[in-house]
Design a protein around this motif. Sequence first.
Motif, PDB file in Angstrom:
ATOM      1  N   GLY A 122      -5.621  -0.836  12.181  1.00  0.00           N
ATOM      2  CA  GLY A 122      -6.502  -1.864  11.627  1.00  0.00           C
ATOM      3  C   GLY A 122      -6.509  -3.109  12.506  1.00  0.00           C
ATOM      4  O   GLY A 122      -7.572  -3.678  12.784  1.00  0.00           O
ATOM      5  N   VAL A 123      -5.332  -3.501  12.974  1.00  0.00           N
ATOM      6  CA  VAL A 123      -5.227  -4.682  13.840  1.00  0.00           C
ATOM      7  C   VAL A 123      -5.971  -4.449  15.158  1.00  0.00           C
ATOM      8  O   VAL A 123      -6.683  -5.334  15.652  1.00  0.00           O
ATOM      9  N   TYR A 127      -9.723  -4.509  14.576  1.00  0.00           N
ATOM     10  CA  TYR A 127     -10.166  -5.883  14.327  1.00  0.00           C
ATOM     11  C   TYR A 127     -10.193  -6.691  15.629  1.00  0.00           C
ATOM     12  O   TYR A 127     -11.150  -7.416  15.904  1.00  0.00           O
ATOM     13  N   LEU A 169       4.323  10.089   5.347  1.00  0.00           N
ATOM     14  CA  LEU A 169       3.456   9.067   4.764  1.00  0.00           C
ATOM     15  C   LEU A 169       3.940   7.659   5.076  1.00  0.00           C
ATOM     16  O   LEU A 169       3.160   6.748   5.256  1.00  0.00           O
ATOM     17  N   ALA A 220      -3.428  10.762   6.985  1.00  0.00           N
ATOM     18  CA  ALA A 220      -2.244  10.756   6.122  1.00  0.00           C
ATOM     19  C   ALA A 220      -1.807  12.194   5.954  1.00  0.00           C
ATOM     20  O   ALA A 220      -2.340  12.923   5.134  1.00  0.00           O
ATOM     21  N   LEU A 236      -6.169   9.706  -0.318  1.00  0.00           N
ATOM     22  CA  LEU A 236      -5.659   9.418   1.029  1.00  0.00           C
ATOM     23  C   LEU A 236      -6.709   8.768   1.910  1.00  0.00           C
ATOM     24  O   LEU A 236      -6.401   7.935   2.737  1.00  0.00           O
ATOM     25  N   ALA A 288      -1.466   3.151  10.363  1.00  0.00           N
ATOM     26  CA  ALA A 288      -2.788   2.731   9.885  1.00  0.00           C
ATOM     27  C   ALA A 288      -2.924   1.208   9.969  1.00  0.00           C
ATOM     28  O   ALA A 288      -3.990   0.692  10.344  1.00  0.00           O
ATOM     29  N   GLN A 289      -1.838   0.497   9.661  1.00  0.00           N
ATOM     30  CA  GLN A 289      -1.908  -0.965   9.723  1.00  0.00           C
ATOM     31  C   GLN A 289      -2.112  -1.454  11.152  1.00  0.00           C
ATOM     32  O   GLN A 289      -2.918  -2.345  11.408  1.00  0.00           O
ATOM     33  N   VAL A 336       0.824  -1.201   0.000  1.00  0.00           N
ATOM     34  CA  VAL A 336       0.000   0.000   0.000  1.00  0.00           C
ATOM     35  C   VAL A 336       0.861   1.254   0.000  1.00  0.00           C
ATOM     36  O   VAL A 336       1.813   1.363   0.765  1.00  0.00           O
ATOM     37  N   PHE A 337       0.541   2.165  -0.882  1.00  0.00           N
ATOM     38  CA  PHE A 337       1.206   3.469  -0.903  1.00  0.00           C
ATOM     39  C   PHE A 337       0.189   4.566  -0.633  1.00  0.00           C
ATOM     40  O   PHE A 337      -0.963   4.451  -1.031  1.00  0.00           O
ATOM     41  N   ALA A 338       0.630   5.607   0.026  1.00  0.00           N
ATOM     42  CA  ALA A 338      -0.235   6.775   0.219  1.00  0.00           C
ATOM     43  C   ALA A 338      -0.017   7.703  -0.972  1.00  0.00           C
ATOM     44  O   ALA A 338       0.933   8.459  -0.997  1.00  0.00           O
ATOM     45  N   MET A 356       1.558   4.834   7.180  1.00  0.00           N
ATOM     46  CA  MET A 356       1.107   3.524   6.697  1.00  0.00           C
ATOM     47  C   MET A 356       1.200   2.485   7.814  1.00  0.00           C
ATOM     48  O   MET A 356       0.281   1.724   8.039  1.00  0.00           O
ATOM     49  N   ALA A 410       5.209  -8.216   8.664  1.00  0.00           N
ATOM     50  CA  ALA A 410       4.190  -9.094   9.257  1.00  0.00           C
ATOM     51  C   ALA A 410       4.561  -9.452  10.701  1.00  0.00           C
ATOM     52  O   ALA A 410       3.694  -9.487  11.584  1.00  0.00           O
ATOM     53  N   LEU A 465       3.907  -6.387  12.974  1.00  0.00           N
ATOM     54  CA  LEU A 465       2.483  -6.291  13.284  1.00  0.00           C
ATOM     55  C   LEU A 465       2.072  -7.405  14.235  1.00  0.00           C
ATOM     56  O   LEU A 465       1.224  -7.209  15.107  1.00  0.00           O
ATOM     57  N   VAL A 504      -6.921   5.159   1.039  1.00  0.00           N
ATOM     58  CA  VAL A 504      -5.649   4.506   1.343  1.00  0.00           C
ATOM     59  C   VAL A 504      -5.579   4.111   2.821  1.00  0.00           C
ATOM     60  O   VAL A 504      -5.050   3.065   3.167  1.00  0.00           O
ATOM     61  N   MET A 505      -6.163   4.928   3.685  1.00  0.00           N
ATOM     62  CA  MET A 505      -6.155   4.594   5.115  1.00  0.00           C
ATOM     63  C   MET A 505      -6.896   3.283   5.355  1.00  0.00           C
ATOM     64  O   MET A 505      -6.411   2.414   6.069  1.00  0.00           O
ATOM     65  N   LEU A 550      -1.884  -8.985   7.341  1.00  0.00           N
ATOM     66  CA  LEU A 550      -0.525  -9.306   7.784  1.00  0.00           C
ATOM     67  C   LEU A 550      -0.550  -9.973   9.156  1.00  0.00           C
ATOM     68  O   LEU A 550       0.175 -10.940   9.413  1.00  0.00           O
ATOM     69  N   SER A 602      -4.840  -4.142   5.230  1.00  0.00           N
ATOM     70  CA  SER A 602      -3.588  -4.862   4.993  1.00  0.00           C
ATOM     71  C   SER A 602      -2.925  -5.212   6.324  1.00  0.00           C
ATOM     72  O   SER A 602      -2.303  -6.274   6.460  1.00  0.00           O
ATOM     73  N   GLY A 603      -3.079  -4.352   7.331  1.00  0.00           N
ATOM     74  CA  GLY A 603      -2.579  -4.668   8.671  1.00  0.00           C
ATOM     75  C   GLY A 603      -3.248  -5.914   9.229  1.00  0.00           C
ATOM     76  O   GLY A 603      -2.588  -6.788   9.797  1.00  0.00           O
ATOM     77  N   VAL A 604      -4.561  -5.994   9.048  1.00  0.00           N
ATOM     78  CA  VAL A 604      -5.314  -7.159   9.537  1.00  0.00           C
ATOM     79  C   VAL A 604      -4.862  -8.435   8.822  1.00  0.00           C
ATOM     80  O   VAL A 604      -4.677  -9.481   9.444  1.00  0.00           O
ATOM     81  N   LEU A 610       4.941  -8.875  -0.349  1.00  0.00           N
ATOM     82  CA  LEU A 610       4.267  -7.633  -0.731  1.00  0.00           C
ATOM     83  C   LEU A 610       4.673  -7.261  -2.158  1.00  0.00           C
ATOM     84  O   LEU A 610       5.862  -7.292  -2.498  1.00  0.00           O
ATOM     85  N   ALA A 667      -4.831   0.427   4.074  1.00  0.00           N
ATOM     86  CA  ALA A 667      -3.710   0.132   4.973  1.00  0.00           C
ATOM     87  C   ALA A 667      -4.199  -0.634   6.205  1.00  0.00           C
ATOM     88  O   ALA A 667      -3.538  -1.561   6.678  1.00  0.00           O
ATOM     89  N   GLN A 668      -5.374  -0.247   6.717  1.00  0.00           N
ATOM     90  CA  GLN A 668      -5.907  -0.931   7.902  1.00  0.00           C
ATOM     91  C   GLN A 668      -6.230  -2.389   7.590  1.00  0.00           C
ATOM     92  O   GLN A 668      -5.911  -3.290   8.364  1.00  0.00           O
TER      93      GLN A 668
END
Lengths: 197, 197
Positions: free
Chosen positions: B87-88, B91, B76, B72, A76, B83-84, A70-72, B80, B43, B46, A79-80, A90, A86-88, A102, A83-84
């Motif tokens: 997200g975790v 969740y 940046l 953001a 935006l 944000a990841q 993910v890039f910002a 990211m 990974a 996180l 993208v947030m 990962l 993608s965190g879940v 990735l 990113a969230q």
Amino acid sequence: MRILGVDPGLTRCGIGVIDVDAGRRAQFVHVEVVRSSRDLPLAERLGAIGRGVERALDEFAPDRVALERVFAQHNLRSVMGTAQISGVVLYAADRRGLGVELHTPSEVKAAVTGYGSAEKQQVQTMVQRILRLAEPPKPADAADALALALCSAWKSPVQAAERGAAAASSDVSGGLTPAQAAWREAERRAVAGARRG
Amino acid sequence: MRILGVDPGLTRCGIGVIDVDAGRRAQFVHVEVVRSSRDLPLAERLGAIGRGVERALDEFAPDRVALERVFAQHNLRSVMGTAQISGVVLYAADRRGLGVELHTPSEVKAAVTGYGSAEKQQVQTMVQRILRLAEPPKPADAADALALALCSAWKSPVQAAERGAAAASSDVSGGLTPAQAAWREAERRAVAGARRG
């Protein structure tokens, strides 16, 4: 080796699963798009998508996960959310001891179409051809998830035993690396498929 | 009511827990900073932070979670990762059926210092005073996590039973809303504390 690709998104999250043999030939296993309503609170949206990803990880038991990097950049706000998610993904992969590769969108496009700025439709068409599907995967998120898995299959090191076999066959095919040989083969098939179509 | 605040970060993630009574008086319960090494793959980073957050959620069993709302803006690259992690956290909270309150950094600063652009040190000082701690919480991430929990305690609706009690007491304190009354009280104590110091 089984690879599960995830095209992360808060509204639509694509999940695609392929099997890859020692010669890096890819076989379609599964594709789906998990959705969450824009009307739900953020935690519930992440919950819905996260549960879908975890269900797929448990059902299809991949050897590794391929995820969009993910890039910002442009939007935006979206993208947030990406990113969230993608965190879940990962975190869910790490909890299962799975490695995550990735890949940037342009790497993925280049892997399946040969062109890093390919249109969404080109990606869908090539994923259909490479995986010998009756129809192009829809929506685009579904095709992107499969394309991520294909990109990971061709770009990343294979397991030691497989590497030996692939290296041996690459000698036969004129000194190409396994990735190059696999790429050539997929390209040859896709072109042949396009001529037949 | 118990609130767990999280200041999300990939290198340092602050976790702070407070208890709040019907009169919105806050009591310190716990603070910690979970870390992950920059040398680890994403990974695993996180994974380390996520496990720390889940351990705290299970150990301290909060009624709700307060989390920094991620924007953001400047850096940046670090956004990211933030944000990841967020997200975790979202969740993990949703999996436990916990609601999550999102607060911007300036909301949090305004809640504990009265000034939305307060310096980190001011936040640390005020968190120390409000929670009657022997020392300011360090590093800043620890103070921020507690400040997030305090912000959530003062800004968000309390449960029905508590709301009745708080409304009754606010009548006594000159028609202030419960949040205003709690805010005045904290301010009064902090100023008194500063004079004593």
